[in-house]
Design an enzyme around this catalytic site. Structure first.
Site, PDB file in Angstrom:
ATOM      1  N   SER A 224      -7.002  -3.417  14.910  1.00 46.83           N
ATOM      2  CA  SER A 224      -7.782  -2.856  16.015  1.00 46.83           C
ATOM      3  C   SER A 224      -7.552  -1.345  16.081  1.00 46.83           C
ATOM      4  O   SER A 224      -8.478  -0.581  16.371  1.00 46.83           O
ATOM      5  CB  SER A 224      -7.429  -3.534  17.341  1.00 46.83           C
ATOM      6  OG  SER A 224      -6.050  -3.464  17.578  1.00 46.83           O
ATOM      7  N   SER A 225      -6.341  -0.885  15.768  1.00 46.10           N
ATOM      8  CA  SER A 225      -6.094   0.560  15.863  1.00 46.10           C
ATOM      9  C   SER A 225      -6.806   1.314  14.739  1.00 46.10           C
ATOM     10  O   SER A 225      -7.386   2.375  14.979  1.00 46.10           O
ATOM     11  CB  SER A 225      -4.593   0.871  15.893  1.00 46.10           C
ATOM     12  OG  SER A 225      -3.968   0.353  14.770  1.00 46.10           O
TER      13      SER A 225
ATOM     14  N   GLY B 261      -2.739  -7.952  14.427  1.00 47.87           N
ATOM     15  CA  GLY B 261      -2.580  -7.569  13.018  1.00 47.87           C
ATOM     16  C   GLY B 261      -3.908  -7.540  12.281  1.00 47.87           C
ATOM     17  O   GLY B 261      -3.947  -7.675  11.064  1.00 47.87           O
TER      18      GLY B 261
ATOM     19  N   ASP C  93       0.827  -1.228   0.000  1.00 48.30           N
ATOM     20  CA  ASP C  93       0.000   0.000   0.000  1.00 48.30           C
ATOM     21  C   ASP C  93       0.854   1.268   0.000  1.00 48.30           C
ATOM     22  O   ASP C  93       0.615   2.184  -0.780  1.00 48.30           O
ATOM     23  CB  ASP C  93      -1.060   0.001   1.119  1.00 48.30           C
ATOM     24  CG  ASP C  93      -0.547  -0.159   2.531  1.00 48.30           C
ATOM     25  OD1 ASP C  93       0.670  -0.397   2.725  1.00 48.30           O
ATOM     26  OD2 ASP C  93      -1.369  -0.034   3.471  1.00 48.30           O
TER      27      ASP C  93
ATOM     28  N   ASP D 141      -5.573  -0.331   5.917  1.00 50.92           N
ATOM     29  CA  ASP D 141      -6.395  -0.731   7.066  1.00 50.92           C
ATOM     30  C   ASP D 141      -7.564   0.231   7.253  1.00 50.92           C
ATOM     31  O   ASP D 141      -8.713  -0.181   7.434  1.00 50.92           O
ATOM     32  CB  ASP D 141      -5.548  -0.753   8.341  1.00 50.92           C
ATOM     33  CG  ASP D 141      -4.342  -1.654   8.212  1.00 50.92           C
ATOM     34  OD1 ASP D 141      -4.278  -2.412   7.223  1.00 50.92           O
ATOM     35  OD2 ASP D 141      -3.465  -1.607   9.092  1.00 50.92           O
TER      36      ASP D 141
HETATM   37  C1  GLA Z   1      -0.087  -2.664   8.418  1.00 49.18           C
HETATM   38  C2  GLA Z   1      -0.263  -1.237   7.892  1.00 49.18           C
HETATM   39  C3  GLA Z   1      -0.864  -1.257   6.482  1.00 49.18           C
HETATM   40  C4  GLA Z   1      -0.092  -2.192   5.556  1.00 49.18           C
HETATM   41  C5  GLA Z   1       0.117  -3.547   6.224  1.00 49.18           C
HETATM   42  C6  GLA Z   1       0.999  -4.449   5.407  1.00 49.18           C
HETATM   43  O1  GLA Z   1      -1.322  -3.270   8.630  1.00 49.18           O
HETATM   44  O2  GLA Z   1      -1.089  -0.481   8.744  1.00 49.18           O
HETATM   45  O3  GLA Z   1      -0.886   0.055   5.970  1.00 49.18           O
HETATM   46  O4  GLA Z   1       1.116  -1.628   5.174  1.00 49.18           O
HETATM   47  O5  GLA Z   1       0.678  -3.430   7.511  1.00 49.18           O
HETATM   48  O6  GLA Z   1       0.401  -4.778   4.204  1.00 49.18           O
END
Ligand code: GLA
Length: 387
Positions: free
Chosen positions: A128-129, A125, A36, A173
């Protein structure tokens, strides 16, 4: 927690009823990892679990942040709404979003009582944030009558993460949490923000999330290090490709033609992952749309290997979990999901194989790591909304 219990908790905490209730989901990314912030494709979906926010104005000049997940109570006076809180305080996530509204000209005339409650496993992962950020940005967009678009809500969440949490994350996210749609994944071009909602109708197949319970440490600096290694690769490539805007613009064969320009060995491997992952993500979505779920699964497995060998964000726990999954009959594909360094894997598993999957992967994982895994069957839910 059910809504009546949340309302009671609000009343008990603040001595007044909540005025409004909002919800924003966490996400699981099916493929397209660490692309991203390189302008590439991602393919996440919003989950049915996430963060609730209950709020009401108060008669004081103070924003009171409370959470049913964290004991720490934080009060911020109106004139301090744009100041970062010290010691990696949890309330920085929502405060950072409120700060963005204030910077855009909103001048609140009262304080607010805010109660957060999340059912996204923290540190797993699964964003949640981002759920806290997006639910706050959405609520204050309504309260400040700015009625921002879903993409602007996501950008506010991302800005908060950069400035108030110190993580230079991409947009995936927050975008998934803001734009999610039940039973759809989001095929997003992170350069242009153009996206397509792709129906996920996997007949007889489920999305299974496996939690390593080895917390991902996104604020540890390793994530920001990856971002800057990609920037190194990009600036070295620009010596031979001055027009290059993002690593994600390169196809694998373009990359082969110009990658000698990258003199730093680590930056070379990071860039190779990004270029390969963008290509895999595009092919995976095409495969899904053509009904070729087997190819989709193979590309998921390749994604994990590239994140392990070239991007080095998996670690022993995620590797143990994915490798255990690859051995089970009925598994279409399995890979780490999210930032990495711990957290969860995501697997596509044939429905009738799920009990054997949970039993076998759980046992192998514990034997290899000494940790106990948790499994969730993902339901794809809607993006942020008011209840
Ligand atoms: C975290 C970051 C996202 C993305 C992922 C990896 O979740 O918040 O922006 O970079 O890692 O794909």
């Amino acid at each position: 927690m059910q809504l009546p219990q949340l309302k009671t908790a609000f009343l008990q905490t603040f001595g007044q009823p909540a005025d409004a209730i909002y919800f924003a989901p966490g996400r699981v990314n099916l493929i397209g990892e660490h692309t991203d912030y390189n302008g590439g494709f991602v393919f996440p979906c919003a989950l049915s679990f996430g963060t609730y926010l209950l709020l009401a104005p108060n008669k004081d000049d103070v924003f009171r942040f409370r959470s049913l997940n964290v004991p720490e109570r934080i009060d911020v006076p109106l004139h301090k709404l744009t100041d970062v809180l010290p010691n990696h305080c949890w309330a920085n996530y929502p405060l950072g979003c409120i700060a963005q509204s204030v910077r855009r000209g909103w001048a609140p005339t009262t304080g607010y009582d805010l109660l957060f409650s999340g059912d996204v496993p923290q540190g797993a992962g699964l964003s949640s944030s981002a759920a806290i950020e997006v639910v706050t940005a959405f609520a204050f967009s309504e309260l400040s009558h700015t009625n921002l678009s879903s993409t602007e809500i996501a950008l506010i969440g991302q800005a908060s993460e950069h400035e108030f949490a110190g993580v230079n994350c991409g947009i995936m996210d927050q975008f998934a949490s803001a734009h999610g749609k039940k039973d759809h994944a989001i095929f997003l071009n992170c350069d242009t923000m153009e996206f397509q909602l792709v129906p996920i109708a996997l007949r007889g197949i489920k999305i299974v999330i496996a939690n390593t319970h080895s917390p991902h440490k996104l604020d540890s600096g390793a994530y920001n290090a990856r971002v800057s290694e990609c920037q190194t690769a990009l600036s070295q490539l620009r010596k031979v490709r001055p027009d290059l805007k993002n690593l994600a613009e390169l196809t694998p064969s373009d990359f082969e033609a110009c990658s000698v320009a990258i003199t730093d060995a680590v930056a070379f491997r990071r860039a190779r992952h990004v270029v390969g992952e963008v290509d895999r993500t595009r092919r995976a979505v095409e495969a899904l749309q053509a009904g070729d779920i087997t190819l989709f699964g193979k590309l998921m497995n390749q994604s994990h290997v590239s994140l392990r060998d070239d991007y080095e964000v998996t670690g022993p726990e995620l590797d143990a979990m994915a490798e255990a999954a690859w051995q089970v009959n009925g598994v279409i594909g399995s890979r780490m999901t999210g930032g990495g360094f711990g957290g969860c894997t995501v697997s596509l598993v044939q429905e009738e194989a799920i009990p054997a999957f949970i039993d076998s992967v759980g046992k192998t994982y514990t034997a290899r790591t000494g940790l106990k895994a948790d499994f969730y069957i993902a339901e794809i839910g809607d993006g942020v909304h008011r209840l």
